[in-house]
Design a protein around this motif. Structure first.
Motif, PDB file in Angstrom:
ATOM      1  N   TYR A 202       0.833  -1.192   0.000  1.00 24.79           N
ATOM      2  CA  TYR A 202       0.000   0.000   0.000  1.00 24.79           C
ATOM      3  C   TYR A 202       0.871   1.246   0.000  1.00 24.79           C
ATOM      4  CZ  TYR A 202       0.489  -0.388   5.171  1.00 24.79           C
ATOM      5  OH  TYR A 202       0.962  -0.525   6.443  1.00 24.79           O
TER       6      TYR A 202
ATOM      7  N   LEU B  66       4.532   2.196   0.922  1.00 25.16           N
ATOM      8  CA  LEU B  66       4.666   1.916   2.358  1.00 25.16           C
ATOM      9  C   LEU B  66       4.597   0.399   2.513  1.00 25.16           C
ATOM     10  CD1 LEU B  66       2.318   4.688   3.812  1.00 25.16           C
ATOM     11  CD2 LEU B  66       4.774   4.531   4.146  1.00 25.16           C
ATOM     12  N   GLY B  67       3.397  -0.134   2.570  1.00 24.79           N
ATOM     13  CA  GLY B  67       3.235  -1.585   2.687  1.00 24.79           C
ATOM     14  C   GLY B  67       3.416  -2.055   4.113  1.00 24.79           C
TER      15      GLY B  67
ATOM     16  N   GLY C  46       5.215  -3.207   6.805  1.00 26.27           N
ATOM     17  CA  GLY C  46       6.627  -3.279   7.159  1.00 26.27           C
ATOM     18  C   GLY C  46       6.872  -4.180   8.349  1.00 26.27           C
ATOM     19  N   ARG C  47       5.804  -4.502   9.048  1.00 30.86           N
ATOM     20  CA  ARG C  47       5.980  -5.365  10.224  1.00 30.86           C
ATOM     21  C   ARG C  47       4.735  -6.192  10.512  1.00 30.86           C
ATOM     22  NH1 ARG C  47       4.992  -1.683  15.437  1.00 30.86           N
ATOM     23  NH2 ARG C  47       3.773  -0.046  14.475  1.00 30.86           N
TER      24      ARG C  47
ATOM     25  N   ARG D 111      11.666  -0.881   5.028  1.00 27.37           N
ATOM     26  CA  ARG D 111      12.409   0.365   4.841  1.00 27.37           C
ATOM     27  C   ARG D 111      13.412   0.630   5.973  1.00 27.37           C
ATOM     28  NH1 ARG D 111       8.121   4.417   5.091  1.00 27.37           N
ATOM     29  NH2 ARG D 111       6.975   2.792   6.155  1.00 27.37           N
TER      30      ARG D 111
ATOM     31  N   ALA E 227      13.533  -0.372   9.001  1.00 27.75           N
ATOM     32  CA  ALA E 227      13.089  -0.560  10.381  1.00 27.75           C
ATOM     33  C   ALA E 227      13.074  -2.050  10.710  1.00 27.75           C
ATOM     34  CB  ALA E 227      11.715   0.056  10.574  1.00 27.75           C
ATOM     35  N   ASP E 228      12.873  -2.384  12.005  1.00 32.88           N
ATOM     36  CA  ASP E 228      13.137  -3.771  12.418  1.00 32.88           C
ATOM     37  C   ASP E 228      11.961  -4.736  12.254  1.00 32.88           C
ATOM     38  OD1 ASP E 228      11.484  -2.916  14.421  1.00 32.88           O
ATOM     39  OD2 ASP E 228      12.930  -3.231  16.047  1.00 32.88           O
ATOM     40  N   GLY E 229      10.814  -4.230  11.857  1.00 31.07           N
ATOM     41  CA  GLY E 229       9.694  -5.137  11.637  1.00 31.07           C
ATOM     42  C   GLY E 229       9.021  -5.631  12.906  1.00 31.07           C
ATOM     43  N   ARG E 230       9.438  -5.100  14.019  1.00 29.55           N
ATOM     44  CA  ARG E 230       8.907  -5.589  15.300  1.00 29.55           C
ATOM     45  C   ARG E 230       8.025  -4.543  15.978  1.00 29.55           C
ATOM     46  NH1 ARG E 230       9.109 -10.931  14.828  1.00 29.55           N
ATOM     47  NH2 ARG E 230      11.211 -11.788  14.817  1.00 29.55           N
TER      48      ARG E 230
ATOM     49  N   ARG F 204      14.351   1.184  21.089  1.00 34.22           N
ATOM     50  CA  ARG F 204      13.559   2.364  20.762  1.00 34.22           C
ATOM     51  C   ARG F 204      14.167   3.529  21.534  1.00 34.22           C
ATOM     52  NH1 ARG F 204      12.261  -1.018  17.596  1.00 34.22           N
ATOM     53  NH2 ARG F 204      10.172  -1.529  16.853  1.00 34.22           N
TER      54      ARG F 204
ATOM     55  N   ASN G 102      -3.992   4.766   7.032  1.00 32.78           N
ATOM     56  CA  ASN G 102      -4.685   4.362   8.246  1.00 32.78           C
ATOM     57  C   ASN G 102      -6.176   4.665   8.145  1.00 32.78           C
ATOM     58  OD1 ASN G 102      -2.277   3.511   9.369  1.00 32.78           O
ATOM     59  ND2 ASN G 102      -1.884   5.459  10.392  1.00 32.78           N
TER      60      ASN G 102
ATOM     61  N   ASP H 247      -5.172   1.171  13.551  1.00 32.21           N
ATOM     62  CA  ASP H 247      -3.881   1.703  13.983  1.00 32.21           C
ATOM     63  C   ASP H 247      -3.979   2.626  15.188  1.00 32.21           C
ATOM     64  OD1 ASP H 247      -2.241   0.245  12.543  1.00 32.21           O
ATOM     65  OD2 ASP H 247      -1.362   1.846  11.353  1.00 32.21           O
TER      66      ASP H 247
ATOM     67  N   THR I  18       6.566   3.036  17.408  1.00 31.77           N
ATOM     68  CA  THR I  18       6.948   2.033  16.416  1.00 31.77           C
ATOM     69  C   THR I  18       8.455   1.883  16.427  1.00 31.77           C
ATOM     70  OG1 THR I  18       6.938   3.728  14.730  1.00 31.77           O
ATOM     71  CG2 THR I  18       5.003   2.337  14.904  1.00 31.77           C
TER      72      THR I  18
HETATM   73  P1  AMP Z   1       1.938   3.166  11.034  1.00 32.76           P
HETATM   74  O1  AMP Z   1       2.480   4.437  11.578  1.00 32.76           O
HETATM   75  O2  AMP Z   1       1.895   2.064  12.063  1.00 32.76           O
HETATM   76  O3  AMP Z   1       0.652   3.327  10.312  1.00 32.76           O
HETATM   77  O4  AMP Z   1       3.002   2.645   9.973  1.00 32.76           O
HETATM   78  C1  AMP Z   1       3.348   3.355   8.825  1.00 32.76           C
HETATM   79  C2  AMP Z   1       4.280   2.526   7.986  1.00 32.76           C
HETATM   80  O5  AMP Z   1       5.496   2.264   8.673  1.00 32.76           O
HETATM   81  C3  AMP Z   1       3.740   1.171   7.575  1.00 32.76           C
HETATM   82  O6  AMP Z   1       4.206   0.901   6.294  1.00 32.76           O
HETATM   83  C4  AMP Z   1       4.359   0.245   8.598  1.00 32.76           C
HETATM   84  O7  AMP Z   1       4.434  -1.082   8.141  1.00 32.76           O
HETATM   85  C5  AMP Z   1       5.729   0.862   8.756  1.00 32.76           C
HETATM   86  N1  AMP Z   1       6.326   0.543  10.060  1.00 32.76           N
HETATM   87  C6  AMP Z   1       5.973   1.030  11.262  1.00 32.76           C
HETATM   88  N2  AMP Z   1       6.747   0.519  12.229  1.00 32.76           N
HETATM   89  C7  AMP Z   1       7.614  -0.337  11.647  1.00 32.76           C
HETATM   90  C8  AMP Z   1       8.669  -1.185  12.131  1.00 32.76           C
HETATM   91  N3  AMP Z   1       9.002  -1.261  13.411  1.00 32.76           N
HETATM   92  N4  AMP Z   1       9.318  -1.915  11.211  1.00 32.76           N
HETATM   93  C9  AMP Z   1       9.003  -1.846   9.910  1.00 32.76           C
HETATM   94  N5  AMP Z   1       8.046  -1.078   9.409  1.00 32.76           N
HETATM   95  C10 AMP Z   1       7.345  -0.320  10.256  1.00 32.76           C
END
Ligand code: AMP
Ligand code: MG
Length: 494
Positions: free
Chosen positions: A73, A85-86, A88-89, A118, A120-123, A161, A255, A264, A494
Motif C-alpha cells: 500500500y 509503504l506496505g 513493514g511489520r 524500509r 526498520a526492524d519489523g517488530r 527504541r 490508516n 492503527d 513504532t
Molecule cells: P503506522 O504508523 O503504524 O501506520 O506505519 C506506517 C508505515 O510504517 C507502515 O508501512 C508500517 O508497516 C511501517 N512501520 C511502522 N513501524 C515499523 C517497524 N518497526 N518496522 C518496519 N516497518 C514499520
C-alpha cells in the motif's frame, strides 16, 4: 486451533503483496488472549493451552492453509505522498469466516522485517501492543467500528527504541485491511486493472448491497456507489469518535480503512479536559490531526480515494470528476447529521428540533471554558436530571456557562415524551463511565514492561469491557488523571 483459512487476498495477482513468512521469535509467551473473540471467529479451543497458542500467535508456527503475506500500500502521511509503504511489520495469515458468516482478516503485527520495512526492524514493542489491545477492544465495547485484538504474545526479544523495550506480537482481526492507501498504491502506478480488482473486492466484502442495487445500473455507478458508501461509513465513524472525545492521532490515508473500521492505535488518546484543538501525537507538530480537524481530514482522505476511482466512474474524465466531487461534497451534510445524531443522544434527546445544534454547541463552549472532563460531563448530566447537579458542577473550573445552559436543556427535555428516569437510563447507555484514560493505560503498560506484571492490564481490560455499567470498587478508573500523571503527549512507539 485456527479455523479454516479462506484465501482471498492471497489469490489476487502477485503485485498486490509479497509472500512472506513471519520471522520466528526466541521465546514466545502468551500474555493476552481474547477468548470470546476467538470463539466468535470459530477457533477450536478444546485443546487450548497457552504455550502451544504462543507458538501460533507469535508466527513461530504457520497454521495449515495460511499463506502469510505483506500487503502493498501507499499513503499520504501528514499530507505527503509516499508511493510505497506496505506492511513493514505485519503479515496477513489469511481470512477466516466467523460464526456469523463474515470474512475476517487475521494479521500478526510485529512479525519481523518484510520487504516493506524500509530499514526498520519489523517488530512491535510490548507497550504499543498492549495499548492497541486495550484501546481497540474498548472501542468495540463502546460501539465504535474497529479492528479487534485477538492475542498478544511477548517475543523474548529486546527492541531498541527511545529506551530498550520487550518485543511483542499482536494478532489483529479486521473486516479487511483494505485502505485508501491500497488504492493509491496502484493508482500511482497507473494500474487501473488493479484498482478495479480492489474496488470489486471492497464491494464484495464490505458493500455487497451495491451488487444487487437497481438492475441496469452501470458499472460506473457501482464504483461511484462504493465511494459514497465508504464516505458514509467514515462520516458515521468519525462522528462516533467525536462523541467520545477520541483523537486518532495519525489519520494518514494508509490508516483510513475502506470498511469504515478504526485502525492503527498508535498515538491515539481520549481527551480529558475538553479542548477542540487537542493534539496528543508528538510527531503532529502542526496539529493536522487535532480533535476538531478529524471530520475534515476524513473528507480529505476520501477525496484521495475518489481520485483513484475516477477512471472507473466514467470514461469521460470531466464527468467522472464532477460526479465524484458531488459525493465528496455530500460527505459534509452527512457528517453533520451523524454528529448531531450522536450528540442528541448524548443529551437524551430523541425528537429532532431546530435549535438542537446550538444547544449542543453551547454546552461544548461551557465545557471548554470550564476545562471540564469530556466523558464525565456527559455521564453526570443524567445524574443532574434526577438528582442535583453538584457532581456535574465539580467538573468545571468555572461553572457560569453550565449554570446558564442547564435550564435551556431542561426546558428542551420537557418536550421529550419519556420521563426523566427513562431519559437518564437512555443517556447512560450512550455516555460511558469508563474510557481508556491515558494515565491508566500508561500505568498498566509500565507494570507489564517494567515488572512483567500483567495483573493491572487484565483488570483494566475487565473494567473497559463494561464501559456503561457502574462497577462498585472501581471508581478510580472513571477519574481523570491526577495532575502529576496528565498525558499531553503520546508517541507512536513504532
Ligand atoms: P503506522 O504508523 O503504524 O501506520 O506505519 C506506517 C508505515 O510504517 C507502515 O508501512 C508500517 O508497516 C511501517 N512501520 C511502522 N513501524 C515499523 C517497524 N518497526 N518496522 C518496519 N516497518 C514499520
Ligand atoms: Mg498504519
Amino acid at each position: 486451533m485456527f479455523p479454516e483459512f479462506t484465501l482471498r487476498f492471497a489469490r489476487l495477482p502477485e503485485r498486490f503483496y509479497l509472500r512472506f513468512d513471519p520471522v520466528p521469535v526466541p521465546e514466545p509467551r502468551l500474555v493476552a488472549f481474547n477468548r470470546p473473540l476467538a470463539e466468535a471467529l470459530g477457533f477450536d479451543l478444546d485443546a487450548f493451552e497457552a504455550q502451544g497458542a504462543a507458538q501460533w500467535l507469535s508466527g513461530n508456527r504457520v497454521p495449515q492453509g495460511a499463506e502469510p503475506l505483506a500487503q502493498a500500500y501507499a499513503g499520504h502521511q501528514f499530507g505527503h505522498f509516499n508511493p510505497r509503504l506496505g506492511d513493514g511489520r505485519a503479515v496477513l495469515l489469511g481470512e477466516v469466516t466467523d460464526r456469523q458468516g463474515r470474512l475476517r482478516d487475521i494479521q500478526l503485527k510485529g512479525a519481523g522485517m518484510t520487504p516493506f520495512s524500509r530499514g526498520a526492524d519489523g517488530r512491535a514493542p510490548l507497550g504499543p501492543v498492549l495499548r492497541e489491545y486495550l484501546i481497540s477492544e474498548a472501542m468495540h465495547r463502546l460501539g465504535v467500528p474497529t479492528t479487534r485484538a485477538l492475542a498478544a504474545v511477548t517475543s523474548g526479544e529486546r527492541l531498541f527504541r527511545r529506551v530498550p523495550e520487550p518485543g511483542a506480537v499482536l494478532t489483529r482481526v479486521a473486516a479487511s485491511h483494505l485502505r485508501v492507501g491500497t488504492f493509491q498504491y496502484f493508482a500511482a502506478r497507473d494500474d487501473g486493472e488493479a484498482v478495479r480488482m480492489l474496488a470489486d473486492m471492497a464491494i464484495e466484502r464490505h458493500y455487497p448491497g451495491l451488487l444487487t442495487a437497481e438492475q441496469g445500473e452501470s458499472e460506473g455507478e457501482r464504483y461511484l456507489g462504493l465511494l459514497e458508501a465508504v464516505a458514509d461509513r467514515q462520516a458515521s465513524l468519525v462522528a462516533k469518535w467525536m462523541g467520545l472525545g477520541f483523537v486518532h492521532g495519525v489519520m494518514n490515508t494508509d490508516n483510513c480503512t475502506i470498511s469504515g473500521e478504526t485502525i492503527d492505535y498508535g498515538p491515539c488518546a481520549f481527551m480529558e479536559a475538553y479542548s477542540p484543538t487537542m493534539v496528543f501525537s508528538s510527531i503532529d507538530e502542526q496539529g493536522r490531526y487535532a480533535y476538531r480537524n478529524q471530520p475534515w481530514i476524513a473528507q480529505w482522505n476520501l477525496a484521495r480515494l475518489a481520485e483513484t476511482l475516477i477512471p472507473l466512474i466514467d470514461d469521460d474524465q470531466e464527468t467522472a470528476v464532477a460526479k465524484a466531487t458531488e459525493v465528496i461534497k455530500r460527505y459534509e451534510p452527512h457528517y453533520e447529521a451523524e454528529w448531531l445524531a450522536v450528540m442528541r443522544a448524548k443529551l437524551g434527546l430523541e425528537r429532532e428540533e431546530e435549535g438542537d445544534r446550538e444547544l449542543v454547541e453551547a454546552l461544548l463552549e461551557a465545557m471548554q471554558a470550564g476545562r471540564a472532563d469530556f466523558t464525565l460531563t456527559f455521564r453526570r448530566l443524567s445524574e443532574a436530571l434526577e438528582q442535583d447537579a453538584s457532581a456535574l458542577f465539580e467538573l468545571f473550573e468555572t461553572g457560569d456557562g453550565l449554570a446558564a445552559w442547564l435550564p435551556r436543556w431542561r426546558e428542551r427535555l420537557a418536550r421529550e415524551s419519556a420521563d426523566a428516569g427513562a431519559i437518564a437510563a437512555r443517556m447512560n447507555g450512550v455516555n460511558p463511565l469508563y474510557i481508556p484514560r491515558n494515565h491508566q493505560v500508561e500505568r498498566v503498560i509500565a507494570a507489564a514492561v517494567e515488572h512483567a506484571d500483567f495483573g493491572p492490564f487484565e483488570v483494566l481490560g475487565e473494567v473497559l469491557a463494561e464501559p456503561f455499567v457502574e462497577q462498585p470498587g472501581r471508581e478510580e478508573y472513571a477519574q481523570p488523571a491526577p495532575s502529576t500523571e496528565r498525558v499531553f503527549r503520546t508517541f507512536c512507539g513504532t
